[in-house]
Write a protein that holds these residues in place. Structure first.
Motif, PDB file in Angstrom:
ATOM      1  N   LEU A   6      34.664 -12.648  -7.951  1.00 52.60           N
ATOM      2  CA  LEU A   6      35.856 -11.944  -8.431  1.00 52.60           C
ATOM      3  C   LEU A   6      36.823 -11.546  -7.320  1.00 52.60           C
ATOM      4  O   LEU A   6      38.020 -11.393  -7.574  1.00 52.60           O
ATOM      5  CB  LEU A   6      35.439 -10.694  -9.204  1.00 52.60           C
ATOM      6  N   LEU A   9      40.033 -13.531  -6.872  1.00 52.21           N
ATOM      7  CA  LEU A   9      40.938 -13.462  -8.010  1.00 52.21           C
ATOM      8  C   LEU A   9      41.874 -12.261  -7.962  1.00 52.21           C
ATOM      9  O   LEU A   9      42.805 -12.168  -8.766  1.00 52.21           O
ATOM     10  CB  LEU A   9      40.131 -13.430  -9.316  1.00 52.21           C
ATOM     11  N   SER A  10      41.641 -11.359  -7.033  1.00 47.55           N
ATOM     12  CA  SER A  10      42.536 -10.207  -6.900  1.00 47.55           C
ATOM     13  C   SER A  10      43.849 -10.582  -6.226  1.00 47.55           C
ATOM     14  O   SER A  10      44.792  -9.783  -6.210  1.00 47.55           O
ATOM     15  CB  SER A  10      41.844  -9.090  -6.092  1.00 47.55           C
ATOM     16  N   GLU A  12      47.150 -13.108  -6.013  1.00 52.00           N
ATOM     17  CA  GLU A  12      47.914 -13.991  -6.892  1.00 52.00           C
ATOM     18  C   GLU A  12      47.869 -15.445  -6.413  1.00 52.00           C
ATOM     19  O   GLU A  12      47.764 -16.371  -7.223  1.00 52.00           O
ATOM     20  CB  GLU A  12      49.369 -13.523  -6.984  1.00 52.00           C
ATOM     21  N   ARG A  15      44.752 -17.046  -7.646  1.00 45.55           N
ATOM     22  CA  ARG A  15      44.786 -17.324  -9.088  1.00 45.55           C
ATOM     23  C   ARG A  15      45.642 -18.564  -9.360  1.00 45.55           C
ATOM     24  O   ARG A  15      45.287 -19.408 -10.189  1.00 45.55           O
ATOM     25  CB  ARG A  15      45.330 -16.110  -9.851  1.00 45.55           C
ATOM     26  N   ILE A  18      43.673 -21.730  -8.196  1.00 42.81           N
ATOM     27  CA  ILE A  18      42.612 -22.118  -9.127  1.00 42.81           C
ATOM     28  C   ILE A  18      43.205 -22.731 -10.390  1.00 42.81           C
ATOM     29  O   ILE A  18      42.684 -23.721 -10.929  1.00 42.81           O
ATOM     30  CB  ILE A  18      41.733 -20.897  -9.464  1.00 42.81           C
ATOM     31  N   TYR A 238      37.176 -21.961  -3.338  1.00 43.38           N
ATOM     32  CA  TYR A 238      36.355 -20.822  -2.898  1.00 43.38           C
ATOM     33  C   TYR A 238      35.846 -21.037  -1.473  1.00 43.38           C
ATOM     34  O   TYR A 238      35.830 -20.099  -0.666  1.00 43.38           O
ATOM     35  CB  TYR A 238      35.182 -20.625  -3.856  1.00 43.38           C
TER      36      TYR A 238
END
Length: 299
Positions: A6, A9-10, A12, A15, A18, A238
């Motif tokens: 997670l 994903l914090s 931008e 996000r 991905i 990742y």
């Protein structure tokens, strides 16, 4: 483990990376499956380099680069088909000539027109720098191509495996050919931001080729290839985040590792799992064990 998943994903930019990685991971193997079964795997790499002149011209005139890149890619595909139809030159030679000529022209135009194009980003991708506009564009291209494949699956299947038969029953094979070239060009354009033109061939071919070793039907190959492509994209992003390595190459290396695993351990085609290979290894091990256990003969 949950925190490890997670934390990226914090941000931008992660996000966005991905999101476009998933889109490219689905799109490239679907198109690449057709390239593999037609034995035209390098065509994707050729088209990827053919877009450079159009990209440079579009950038100079301030036009959307999609227009120039798309036109340049189609021109390269047309040139390959024209050379093949007008001479005895084989397709591999035609592709090699077109590949080098368009790439050289693109680099020359960048220099002459003094375009401030980031060649490193163009060649190797910059998935961590994608914007919402890039995601929207890639989403539209992905949905459009997947819809075309769904609607014309039977015709594309017939054309892929039997072009002579497709022509005999009246299918417009020239239209299908240039439609297919347009599809490849759009796929390359959609993938440029993620992995760049040099590495795009790996995303087109790698996941689809891995699926090719695991399944037998074309639609299964496309579906499994899309899953593998998404897995490679997300895993590569990742790895890039946590180990500070370039994202595009990381995605490609993950895809290559998955192919090696399939090559070795595929239930039907794996090097180490084929019945004859397994039997040979068993016999060698048994023979070695018997020799070791055999008592020494008396002197």
């Amino acid at each position: 483990m949950l925190t490890w998943l997670l934390e990226p994903l914090s941000y931008e930019f992660m996000r966005n990376a991905i999101a476009i990685g998933v889109l490219v991971g689905v799109l490239c193997p679907v198109v690449g499956s057709y390239l593999i079964v037609q034995r035209m795997a390098l065509l994707g790499d050729v088209i990827a380099h053919c877009v450079l002149p159009g990209l440079s011209v579009s950038f100079f005139f301030g036009v959307d680069i999609l227009i120039g890149a798309f036109g340049s890619g189609l021109l390269g595909a047309f040139l390959i088909a024209w050379i093949r139809s007008q001479s005895r030159i084989k397709v591999d030679a035609a592709m090699a000539l077109t590949f080098s000529s368009f790439f050289a022209l693109g680099v020359t135009l960048i220099t002459v027109l003094k375009n401030k194009i980031d060649l490193d980003s163009f060649l190797f991708g910059d998935i961590l720098g994608v914007t919402i506009a890039d995601i929207h564009r890639t989403s539209i291209i992905t949905v459009l191509i997947l819809l075309i494949v769904k609607l014309f699956y039977k015709e594309l299947l017939f054309y892929t495996f039997d072009q002579t038969g497709a022509k005999a029953i009246g299918l417009p094979i020239n239209v299908i050919y240039f439609g297919f070239m347009a599809t490849i060009t759009l796929t390359v354009i959609a993938s440029m931001k993620a992995v760049g033109v040099i590495l795009v061939i790996s995303m087109l071919i790698g996941p689809a080729l891995t699926a090719y070793l695991l399944v037998k039907e074309l639609h299964q190959m496309m579906g499994l290839g899309a899953i593998i492509g998404v897995l490679a994209s997300v895993t590569g992003i990742y790895i890039s985040y946590y180990y500070n390595i370039p994202s595009g190459p990381a995605i490609v290396l993950v895809s290559s590792c998955l192919f090696i695993l399939a090559l070795l351990f595929s239930p039907s085609q794996g090097i180490l799992t084929r019945s004859d290979a397994a039997l040979g290894i068993f016999r060698r091990l048994s023979g070695s064990q018997n020799r070791n256990e055999r008592p020494n003969s008396p002197s």
